[in-house]
Design a protein around this motif. Structure first.
Motif, PDB file in Angstrom:
ATOM      1  N   VAL A 156       0.593  -1.088   0.098  1.00  0.00           N
ATOM      2  CA  VAL A 156      -0.075   0.015  -0.083  1.00  0.00           C
ATOM      3  C   VAL A 156       0.881   1.360   0.061  1.00  0.00           C
ATOM      4  O   VAL A 156       1.873   1.412   0.895  1.00  0.00           O
ATOM      5  CB  VAL A 156      -0.904   0.117   1.223  1.00  0.00           C
ATOM      6  CG1 VAL A 156      -1.703   1.219   1.356  1.00  0.00           C
ATOM      7  CG2 VAL A 156      -1.722  -1.172   1.405  1.00  0.00           C
ATOM      8  N   ASP A 157       0.713   2.266  -0.965  1.00  0.00           N
ATOM      9  CA  ASP A 157       1.530   3.483  -0.905  1.00  0.00           C
ATOM     10  C   ASP A 157       0.450   4.633  -0.840  1.00  0.00           C
ATOM     11  O   ASP A 157       0.761   5.699  -0.654  1.00  0.00           O
ATOM     12  CB  ASP A 157       2.105   3.449  -2.077  1.00  0.00           C
ATOM     13  CG  ASP A 157       1.381   3.794  -3.358  1.00  0.00           C
ATOM     14  OD1 ASP A 157       0.216   3.788  -3.327  1.00  0.00           O
ATOM     15  OD2 ASP A 157       2.074   3.758  -4.651  1.00  0.00           O
ATOM     16  N   GLY A 158      -0.948   4.416  -0.944  1.00  0.00           N
ATOM     17  CA  GLY A 158      -1.886   5.463  -0.801  1.00  0.00           C
ATOM     18  C   GLY A 158      -2.066   6.221  -2.009  1.00  0.00           C
ATOM     19  O   GLY A 158      -2.879   7.252  -2.051  1.00  0.00           O
ATOM     20  N   SER A 159      -1.612   6.117  -3.198  1.00  0.00           N
ATOM     21  CA  SER A 159      -1.600   6.924  -4.378  1.00  0.00           C
ATOM     22  C   SER A 159      -3.026   6.426  -5.163  1.00  0.00           C
ATOM     23  O   SER A 159      -3.151   5.269  -5.233  1.00  0.00           O
ATOM     24  CB  SER A 159      -0.466   6.839  -5.209  1.00  0.00           C
ATOM     25  OG  SER A 159      -0.271   5.234  -5.730  1.00  0.00           O
ATOM     26  N   ALA A 182      -2.466  -6.001   4.480  1.00  0.00           N
ATOM     27  CA  ALA A 182      -2.314  -4.481   3.670  1.00  0.00           C
ATOM     28  C   ALA A 182      -0.832  -3.956   4.425  1.00  0.00           C
ATOM     29  O   ALA A 182      -1.050  -3.520   5.512  1.00  0.00           O
ATOM     30  CB  ALA A 182      -3.439  -3.718   3.627  1.00  0.00           C
ATOM     31  N   LEU A 183      -0.134  -3.831   3.679  1.00  0.00           N
ATOM     32  CA  LEU A 183       1.389  -3.506   4.312  1.00  0.00           C
ATOM     33  C   LEU A 183       1.909  -2.011   3.623  1.00  0.00           C
ATOM     34  O   LEU A 183       1.849  -1.892   2.746  1.00  0.00           O
ATOM     35  CB  LEU A 183       2.535  -4.466   4.254  1.00  0.00           C
ATOM     36  CG  LEU A 183       3.887  -4.152   4.612  1.00  0.00           C
ATOM     37  CD1 LEU A 183       4.438  -5.580   5.166  1.00  0.00           C
ATOM     38  CD2 LEU A 183       4.681  -3.274   4.101  1.00  0.00           C
ATOM     39  N   GLU A 215      -0.903   6.104   9.361  1.00  0.00           N
ATOM     40  CA  GLU A 215      -1.921   5.186   9.382  1.00  0.00           C
ATOM     41  C   GLU A 215      -3.326   5.634   8.616  1.00  0.00           C
ATOM     42  O   GLU A 215      -3.805   4.681   8.256  1.00  0.00           O
ATOM     43  CB  GLU A 215      -2.207   5.218  10.991  1.00  0.00           C
ATOM     44  CG  GLU A 215      -1.302   4.557  11.839  1.00  0.00           C
ATOM     45  CD  GLU A 215      -1.464   4.805  13.339  1.00  0.00           C
ATOM     46  OE1 GLU A 215      -2.150   5.710  13.779  1.00  0.00           O
ATOM     47  OE2 GLU A 215      -0.715   3.941  14.025  1.00  0.00           O
ATOM     48  N   ARG A 216      -3.431   6.838   8.586  1.00  0.00           N
ATOM     49  CA  ARG A 216      -4.692   7.305   7.787  1.00  0.00           C
ATOM     50  C   ARG A 216      -4.437   6.930   6.312  1.00  0.00           C
ATOM     51  O   ARG A 216      -5.284   6.554   5.659  1.00  0.00           O
ATOM     52  CB  ARG A 216      -4.722   8.856   7.963  1.00  0.00           C
ATOM     53  CG  ARG A 216      -5.392   9.028   9.204  1.00  0.00           C
ATOM     54  CD  ARG A 216      -5.881  10.427   9.346  1.00  0.00           C
ATOM     55  NE  ARG A 216      -4.699  11.460   9.125  1.00  0.00           N
ATOM     56  CZ  ARG A 216      -4.049  11.980   9.988  1.00  0.00           C
ATOM     57  NH1 ARG A 216      -4.240  11.774  11.437  1.00  0.00           N
ATOM     58  NH2 ARG A 216      -3.092  12.715   9.873  1.00  0.00           N
ATOM     59  N   VAL A 217      -3.055   6.861   5.762  1.00  0.00           N
ATOM     60  CA  VAL A 217      -2.730   6.594   4.471  1.00  0.00           C
ATOM     61  C   VAL A 217      -3.306   4.970   4.163  1.00  0.00           C
ATOM     62  O   VAL A 217      -3.859   4.996   3.278  1.00  0.00           O
ATOM     63  CB  VAL A 217      -1.411   6.953   4.118  1.00  0.00           C
ATOM     64  CG1 VAL A 217      -1.167   6.238   2.919  1.00  0.00           C
ATOM     65  CG2 VAL A 217      -1.235   8.256   3.858  1.00  0.00           C
ATOM     66  N   LEU A 218      -2.838   4.259   5.078  1.00  0.00           N
ATOM     67  CA  LEU A 218      -3.179   3.023   5.088  1.00  0.00           C
ATOM     68  C   LEU A 218      -4.770   2.666   5.239  1.00  0.00           C
ATOM     69  O   LEU A 218      -5.314   1.880   4.405  1.00  0.00           O
ATOM     70  CB  LEU A 218      -2.457   1.872   5.968  1.00  0.00           C
ATOM     71  CG  LEU A 218      -2.656   0.541   6.130  1.00  0.00           C
ATOM     72  CD1 LEU A 218      -2.427  -0.057   4.782  1.00  0.00           C
ATOM     73  CD2 LEU A 218      -1.760   0.139   7.260  1.00  0.00           C
ATOM     74  N   ALA A 219      -5.242   3.264   6.070  1.00  0.00           N
ATOM     75  CA  ALA A 219      -6.786   2.898   6.427  1.00  0.00           C
ATOM     76  C   ALA A 219      -7.680   3.420   5.033  1.00  0.00           C
ATOM     77  O   ALA A 219      -8.591   2.871   4.636  1.00  0.00           O
ATOM     78  CB  ALA A 219      -7.420   3.994   7.602  1.00  0.00           C
ATOM     79  N   ARG A 236      -3.993  -4.927   8.871  1.00  0.00           N
ATOM     80  CA  ARG A 236      -3.229  -3.823   8.468  1.00  0.00           C
ATOM     81  C   ARG A 236      -2.015  -3.646   9.119  1.00  0.00           C
ATOM     82  O   ARG A 236      -1.925  -3.901  10.332  1.00  0.00           O
ATOM     83  CB  ARG A 236      -4.107  -2.361   8.725  1.00  0.00           C
ATOM     84  CG  ARG A 236      -5.400  -2.088   7.996  1.00  0.00           C
ATOM     85  CD  ARG A 236      -6.007  -0.953   8.385  1.00  0.00           C
ATOM     86  NE  ARG A 236      -6.298  -0.580   9.741  1.00  0.00           N
ATOM     87  CZ  ARG A 236      -6.941   0.410  10.080  1.00  0.00           C
ATOM     88  NH1 ARG A 236      -7.378   1.395   9.237  1.00  0.00           N
ATOM     89  NH2 ARG A 236      -7.420   0.667  11.519  1.00  0.00           N
ATOM     90  N   ARG A 237      -0.865  -3.414   8.441  1.00  0.00           N
ATOM     91  CA  ARG A 237       0.332  -3.537   8.814  1.00  0.00           C
ATOM     92  C   ARG A 237       1.162  -2.519   8.589  1.00  0.00           C
ATOM     93  O   ARG A 237       1.583  -2.322   7.387  1.00  0.00           O
ATOM     94  CB  ARG A 237       1.079  -4.943   8.412  1.00  0.00           C
ATOM     95  CG  ARG A 237       2.390  -5.200   9.085  1.00  0.00           C
ATOM     96  CD  ARG A 237       3.078  -6.443   8.502  1.00  0.00           C
ATOM     97  NE  ARG A 237       1.973  -7.573   8.761  1.00  0.00           N
ATOM     98  CZ  ARG A 237       2.264  -8.827   8.321  1.00  0.00           C
ATOM     99  NH1 ARG A 237       3.568  -9.158   7.787  1.00  0.00           N
ATOM    100  NH2 ARG A 237       1.597  -9.996   8.581  1.00  0.00           N
ATOM    101  N   LEU A 238       1.410  -1.512   9.643  1.00  0.00           N
ATOM    102  CA  LEU A 238       2.217  -0.420   9.508  1.00  0.00           C
ATOM    103  C   LEU A 238       3.551  -0.618   9.845  1.00  0.00           C
ATOM    104  O   LEU A 238       3.729  -0.939  11.010  1.00  0.00           O
ATOM    105  CB  LEU A 238       1.495   0.779  10.058  1.00  0.00           C
ATOM    106  CG  LEU A 238       2.091   2.120   9.925  1.00  0.00           C
ATOM    107  CD1 LEU A 238       2.219   2.623   8.554  1.00  0.00           C
ATOM    108  CD2 LEU A 238       1.520   3.276  10.881  1.00  0.00           C
TER     109      LEU A 238
END
Length: 295
Positions: A156-159, A182-183, A215-219, A236-238
């Protein structure tokens, strides 16, 4: 890409391509679709003799070799997935051009991590970038020893460009009946203690606040998909660390690693530099590269 189209796999007779055929057959069975086995036959374009030599065996020659290569691959596919409709074709042309064209009507294109003959160098240098950048459907690179009971691993990069990869990962987890990890790795280019004034952590001045942002980017990246795929358990793995080792290590316990073809931050230029090379050569499970649907 045709979501209802067949799975397409490129073969050249190498052990790697036959492993790709087996994986492609299983993927076709999962999707309830057909499998198209393709051998790119470049030699006619090079104006070389295709038939057996005058003093050689009658079954010799490049044309017969191509037919045996295809027949072996088709037989292997039918053995692995008896209920799947398997077709094979020998297409005159350069391998990447042939696969790109076939990907237009496919739901998934599958290739081995190494090759020979028509597909030599398929994943070396710019050819891997070309296939990922110009293929018209997700590209699955078969490598490693996947944990068949393990989860689907999503980078996950949030783009916005990675949205297609997120959807693909959820769909794959649903098809396989497994969970999804989701890493998201942040601060990947800097070791702890770095004093670079331009680093985001130093610009923010508060590592806790920066972590909250990540964390918000991942969520947000997976928001909505959990409702669409309620049967998929999500972890969810940050991770604060470097992207490459984080994904490679996590891939040891995964059956599939899904990445977007483009990204931002830690995944900028994912298929153009060292991160992609690390994943394609060192991931412990197959890697699926998914382009943005709008590209």
């Amino acid at each position: 890409m045709n979501a209802n189209g067949p799975v397409v796999v490129g073969v050249d007779g190498s052990a790697s391509s036959l492993a790709a055929v087996e994986t492609a057959a299983r993927e076709a069975k999962l999707r309830g679709t057909g499998l198209r086995v393709v051998h790119a036959f470049i030699w006619p374009a090079m104006k070389v003799p295709l038939g057996p030599a005058a003093v050689g065996p009658r079954d010799g020659g490049l044309r017969n070799l191509a037919e045996r290569t295809l027949d072996e691959a088709v037989t292997r596919a039918r053995d692995v997935a008896p209920g799947v409709a398997v077709t094979g074709e020998i297409v005159t042309g350069e391998p990447l051009t042939v696969l790109e064209e076939r990907s237009r009507t496919a739901s998934l294109a599958v290739v081995g991590s190494r090759g020979m003959g028509g597909f030599i160098g398929l994943l070396v240098g710019s050819t891997a970038v070309h296939l990922a950048a110009h293929g018209r459907c997700p590209v699955l690179v078969v490598r490693g020893e996947p944990d068949r009971e393990g989860p689907v691993l999503l980078a996950v990069d949030g783009s916005p460009e990675a949205a297609g990869a997120v959807e693909f990962a959820f769909a794959e987890a649903s098809l396989r009946g497994v969970g999804l990890v989701a890493l998201h790795a942040w601060n990947e280019w800097t070791e702890p203690g770095d004093d670079d004034p331009g680093h985001p952590q130093n610009l923010v001045g508060d590592a806790g606040r920066l972590r909250g942002t990540e964390e918000r980017v991942l969520a947000e990246a997976i928001a909505g998909l959990r409702e669409k795929y309620p049967e998929v358990g999500v972890e969810r793995r940050l991770i604060r660390g470097r992207v490459r080792p984080a994904l490679i290590e996590a891939s040891e316990e995964a059956q599939l690693l899904v990445v977007g073809a483009r990204g931002r931050g830690g995944f900028a230029g994912l298929l153009l530099g060292s991160v992609s090379q690390a994943l394609l050569h060192h991931a412990h499970c197959p890697v699926a590269v998914v382009r943005s649907g709008g590209e």
